[in-house]
Design a protein around this motif. Sequence first.
Motif, PDB file in Angstrom:
ATOM      1  N   LEU A 187       0.830  -1.206   0.000  1.00 18.68           N
ATOM      2  CA  LEU A 187       0.000   0.000   0.000  1.00 18.68           C
ATOM      3  C   LEU A 187       0.864   1.257   0.000  1.00 18.68           C
ATOM      4  CD1 LEU A 187      -2.842  -1.058   2.480  1.00 18.68           C
ATOM      5  CD2 LEU A 187      -2.960  -0.880  -0.011  1.00 18.68           C
ATOM      6  N   ARG A 188       2.008   1.218   0.682  1.00 22.18           N
ATOM      7  CA  ARG A 188       2.920   2.374   0.678  1.00 22.18           C
ATOM      8  C   ARG A 188       3.469   2.613  -0.723  1.00 22.18           C
ATOM      9  NH1 ARG A 188       7.037   0.935   5.403  1.00 22.18           N
ATOM     10  NH2 ARG A 188       8.084   2.819   4.582  1.00 22.18           N
ATOM     11  N   VAL A 189       3.842   1.535  -1.404  1.00 21.87           N
ATOM     12  CA  VAL A 189       4.368   1.670  -2.765  1.00 21.87           C
ATOM     13  C   VAL A 189       3.265   2.166  -3.716  1.00 21.87           C
ATOM     14  CG1 VAL A 189       5.343   0.440  -4.741  1.00 21.87           C
ATOM     15  CG2 VAL A 189       6.135  -0.074  -2.430  1.00 21.87           C
ATOM     16  N   GLN A 190       2.067   1.636  -3.561  1.00 16.61           N
ATOM     17  CA  GLN A 190       0.976   2.045  -4.453  1.00 16.61           C
ATOM     18  C   GLN A 190       0.621   3.511  -4.279  1.00 16.61           C
ATOM     19  OE1 GLN A 190      -2.126  -0.784  -3.597  1.00 16.61           O
ATOM     20  NE2 GLN A 190      -1.311  -2.329  -5.023  1.00 16.61           N
ATOM     21  N   ALA A 191       0.727   4.052  -3.077  1.00 14.08           N
ATOM     22  CA  ALA A 191       0.468   5.477  -2.869  1.00 14.08           C
ATOM     23  C   ALA A 191       1.469   6.329  -3.645  1.00 14.08           C
ATOM     24  CB  ALA A 191       0.526   5.798  -1.375  1.00 14.08           C
ATOM     25  N   VAL A 192       2.736   5.918  -3.622  1.00 16.87           N
ATOM     26  CA  VAL A 192       3.757   6.653  -4.376  1.00 16.87           C
ATOM     27  C   VAL A 192       3.499   6.515  -5.879  1.00 16.87           C
ATOM     28  CG1 VAL A 192       6.219   6.800  -4.855  1.00 16.87           C
ATOM     29  CG2 VAL A 192       5.444   6.382  -2.525  1.00 16.87           C
ATOM     30  N   GLN A 193       3.132   5.306  -6.313  1.00 15.68           N
ATOM     31  CA  GLN A 193       2.855   5.096  -7.737  1.00 15.68           C
ATOM     32  C   GLN A 193       1.680   5.959  -8.216  1.00 15.68           C
ATOM     33  OE1 GLN A 193       2.450   0.760  -7.683  1.00 15.68           O
ATOM     34  NE2 GLN A 193       4.172   0.625  -9.116  1.00 15.68           N
ATOM     35  N   VAL A 202      12.079  12.910 -15.197  1.00 19.98           N
ATOM     36  CA  VAL A 202      10.788  12.304 -14.865  1.00 19.98           C
ATOM     37  C   VAL A 202      10.926  10.795 -14.786  1.00 19.98           C
ATOM     38  CG1 VAL A 202       8.384  12.001 -15.594  1.00 19.98           C
ATOM     39  CG2 VAL A 202       9.524  14.209 -15.916  1.00 19.98           C
ATOM     40  N   GLN A 203      11.639  10.191 -15.742  1.00 17.78           N
ATOM     41  CA  GLN A 203      11.800   8.745 -15.740  1.00 17.78           C
ATOM     42  C   GLN A 203      12.654   8.255 -14.574  1.00 17.78           C
ATOM     43  OE1 GLN A 203      10.228   6.435 -17.757  1.00 17.78           O
ATOM     44  NE2 GLN A 203       9.059   8.317 -18.186  1.00 17.78           N
ATOM     45  N   ASP A 204      13.511   9.129 -14.065  1.00 17.19           N
ATOM     46  CA  ASP A 204      14.330   8.730 -12.924  1.00 17.19           C
ATOM     47  C   ASP A 204      13.467   8.457 -11.691  1.00 17.19           C
ATOM     48  OD1 ASP A 204      17.066   8.405 -11.735  1.00 17.19           O
ATOM     49  OD2 ASP A 204      16.329  10.034 -10.458  1.00 17.19           O
ATOM     50  N   ILE A 205      12.317   9.126 -11.578  1.00 17.09           N
ATOM     51  CA  ILE A 205      11.420   8.884 -10.441  1.00 17.09           C
ATOM     52  C   ILE A 205      10.868   7.470 -10.510  1.00 17.09           C
ATOM     53  CG2 ILE A 205       9.283   9.630  -9.335  1.00 17.09           C
ATOM     54  CD1 ILE A 205       9.812  12.427 -10.386  1.00 17.09           C
ATOM     55  N   ARG A 206      10.622   6.980 -11.728  1.00 14.88           N
ATOM     56  CA  ARG A 206      10.130   5.599 -11.871  1.00 14.88           C
ATOM     57  C   ARG A 206      11.124   4.615 -11.291  1.00 14.88           C
ATOM     58  NH1 ARG A 206      10.800   1.932 -17.174  1.00 14.88           N
ATOM     59  NH2 ARG A 206      10.032  -0.012 -16.245  1.00 14.88           N
ATOM     60  N   TRP A 207      12.431   4.853 -11.574  1.00  9.83           N
ATOM     61  CA  TRP A 207      13.443   3.926 -11.036  1.00  9.83           C
ATOM     62  C   TRP A 207      13.618   4.093  -9.530  1.00  9.83           C
ATOM     63  CZ3 TRP A 207      13.940   0.290 -14.234  1.00  9.83           C
ATOM     64  CH2 TRP A 207      13.918   0.526 -15.618  1.00  9.83           C
ATOM     65  N   GLN A 215       9.561   9.968   1.167  1.00 15.02           N
ATOM     66  CA  GLN A 215       9.662  11.427   1.191  1.00 15.02           C
ATOM     67  C   GLN A 215      10.547  11.932   0.061  1.00 15.02           C
ATOM     68  OE1 GLN A 215      10.004   9.427   3.848  1.00 15.02           O
ATOM     69  NE2 GLN A 215       7.974   9.914   4.743  1.00 15.02           N
ATOM     70  N   ARG A 216      11.650  11.228  -0.215  1.00 16.07           N
ATOM     71  CA  ARG A 216      12.533  11.630  -1.306  1.00 16.07           C
ATOM     72  C   ARG A 216      11.771  11.598  -2.648  1.00 16.07           C
ATOM     73  NH1 ARG A 216      18.181  11.518  -0.403  1.00 16.07           N
ATOM     74  NH2 ARG A 216      18.731  10.807   1.693  1.00 16.07           N
ATOM     75  N   ILE A 217      10.949  10.549  -2.834  1.00 12.37           N
ATOM     76  CA  ILE A 217      10.206  10.425  -4.103  1.00 12.37           C
ATOM     77  C   ILE A 217       9.174  11.541  -4.228  1.00 12.37           C
ATOM     78  CG2 ILE A 217       8.652   8.956  -5.423  1.00 12.37           C
ATOM     79  CD1 ILE A 217      10.059   6.548  -4.173  1.00 12.37           C
ATOM     80  N   TYR A 218       8.472  11.831  -3.137  1.00 12.37           N
ATOM     81  CA  TYR A 218       7.476  12.909  -3.199  1.00 12.37           C
ATOM     82  C   TYR A 218       8.139  14.247  -3.498  1.00 12.37           C
ATOM     83  CZ  TYR A 218       3.774   9.865  -1.374  1.00 12.37           C
ATOM     84  OH  TYR A 218       2.849   8.887  -1.223  1.00 12.37           O
TER      85      TYR A 218
END
Length: 871
Positions: free
Chosen positions: A806-812, A832-837, A860-863
């Motif tokens: 669920l944590r990963v899905q929220a970021v996705q 933008v693609q770097d966020i996917r990785w 937090q880093r991803i957000y």
Amino acid sequence: ILQMKALGLGDLDRFPFVEPPDRRSIRDGMALLHELGALSPSDDALTEVGRQLAQLPVDPRIGRMIIEAQHEGCVRDVLVIAAALSIPDPRERPLDQEEAARAKHARFADEHSDFIGFLNLWRYLSDQRRERSGNQFRRMCRDEFLHYLRIREWQDLVGQLRQIARGLGIQESDQESDPAAIHRALLSGLLSHIGMRDAPDRATSGGAAPPRVARSASRDYLGARNTRFVISPGSTLARRPPEWVVAAELVETSRLFARVAARVDPKDVERQAGHLVVRTYSEPEWDRRRGAVMVRERVTLFGLPLVAGRRVQNPDAAESRELFIRHALVEGDWDTRHHFFHDNRRLLDELTAVEERARRRDLIVDDEELFAFYDRRIPADVVSARHFDSWWKQARRDSPALLTLTREDVLRGDVADEQPDVWADGDVELPVTYRFEPGAADDGVTVHIPLDVLARIGGADFSWQVPALREELVTALIRALPKDIRRNFVPAPDTARAVLERMDPGGEPLLEALQRELHRRSGVLVPLAAFDLDKVPAHLRVTFAIEDAQHDVIAAGKDLGALQAKLAGPAREAVASATGLEREGLRDWPADLDALPQVVDGARGVRGYPAFVDGGNAVAIRVFATPLEQAAAAKPGLRRLIRLTVPSPVKGIAVSRTGRLLGLADLLDDCADAAVDSLIADGKLSALDGAGASRSADSFTRDAFTAVRDQVRGELPSVTQEIADLVERVLGAVQDARLLLRPEPPPAQADAITDMRAQLVELLPGGFVAATGRNRLRDLDRYVRAIARRAEKLPREVEVDRARMLRVQAVQTAFGALVRALPAARAAAPDVQDIRWLIEELRVSLFAQQLGTSRPVSEQRIYRAIDAIAP
């Protein structure tokens, strides 16, 4: 009556030996003879049909059928039917054997006509009479419920009618008769016996034919002169009543029944009843295609509407002539090649344009004066385009200029026409049009700007308006000032004339020049914001119409800057056709191109960004609107061009397990693409940067491409083998992970298994090797092994796994919203693609920490990375 009329005895109703009741019968008989066309409607004199009926010793209705049968070519069959209608029905239906009789008689029935049933019976009897003896025929009639004596009477009467018909010159035909022709002949004697299927809502529909669905709800028929009847139950039409019927007779018992009926077409009824129908016309309208005035025709017979709303040419000659002149000649709604017509329309268009520019409606004569011009010259019998063409063919030889308008005929007075037809902006000339229609979006002056020059057009000159409206514009600007400022410049018209004498149009924007001149004149400095353009009449502000290559308006408005921003993309696309750079089907560097520039300016100032584009089996050159679009296409385009010009490295690649998972040829080709990308992107090829352009110049030259190609040719086989080895490791890990993902997991694990399968699909799409890149393939191997580790632990950590998922899905979800909000080219950008990785690294940190991550990662880093992306 017919015989007495034939003797010339005059008005039968006045003879003293005729009793009053018989006089009524005579009047009814006279009405019937008028219906049959035996008497002239004007003076009751016998017609030719009447003379023939007087010689036929049968009922006038029957006689009229026989006469009409000669015209329809069906005398033989009509004589049989006429004789059948003159005698009692030869078919018997004993009460105790009614069903048996009905079954025997059903052989002769026709589903559309009881009259044809008589013919079928006649033919059957004729065949049987030839094949049987007299006694056998009599017994056959008894067994099949046919009345022998009536059949003999029928046969005798047919013979008598044939003899009488021959005596009158009515000849039989040996050809097969058309049932439609038979019914038309019968109709001539039964016009008052027709009926139209009734509808429950007819009383409220004004007599018009209601929809077919509503009509089908009733079995009643409306007959002549407001009668109402139903089809007799013994008729073959009783079960499925048609829309229109004709009956041999109407018999009243418990109610009015139609006996011996047939389906008929209202068109046939109209044709047979031409002397009885009433035609009314309404809604006259001009038909440009036909060149005539058309009306809606309604045809009724004895009150029944045979036709409702048929379009026919207007029979009113005077009305047709007037409408022809008004629509065809005055309004110009006519397709013709006559020279005078086009000369007149051209003159009127020119003078109308003068009115539009002058914003006046009193310069040209009105339509009534134009009508009078043509009315005096065109004869009364010209009522349509066809009539006009016939008359004008001769009239133009005698007076060629008879219908040609002159300026003096149309223009009431002279007017100055000083408004420009073009607006010069630098070296570009823009067409100008005028419209005088207050309230319209383009009321006033409209400047037409081609899309491919939109970017280079400035707005300062347009603020001055055309000279004819400039004084009115300045007056309106002064009047739009706030009251405490405006009172320094009254009267506004006088101030406007005075300041315009000292202002130089075109040197600067109008508002700045007006501000300076008002300050010089009064000492009052008017803020530019005080000039309220919204209060200026719309016709005093220039309208800009942006047109494509076909001169179709694609956008229009009064704010040039807003239009330029809105159409920035299409405007830049328009330069592609003007640059001459676009190519198709390239398999090597174009022979006619020395260098591919990074930026190109079109002939009229539109800027474009060219790049090679991957076309699969070939390469194309495209000109893009933005640098982002150029960058997105440049890398795969350059890769494809290099692959097409160097030998393929895939034949020498050694692969063991790889080919069992994916198509080997496609996979190795994907590895070669990734190798080319890697050789271009890393520091080994100094001639290029990541976008495929020369570092030392503003263009990518042929020599630079040749250097790149030669370096790639030398290193491509070894780099491709290296990448293939990495891919083999990745696919081996994929196979191991898939074995751990149970095809039918327990319900508690189903969501996690589905999530892992979706992750595998996203990590390994078609062309995943080049999409992932050489430097990230080891990370891809780690991501896949992390999936296997997660699958191993899942049975023991179902709830823990669900919380992490669920944590990963929220970021996705947050990342997906970002991608959908970005243009396609921006979404494909590296940041933008770097966020996917980063999200994949987050999965490793949550589900397989022992494998480690390539860099620090957290939600937090991803957000923060998502928030840092500019739309």
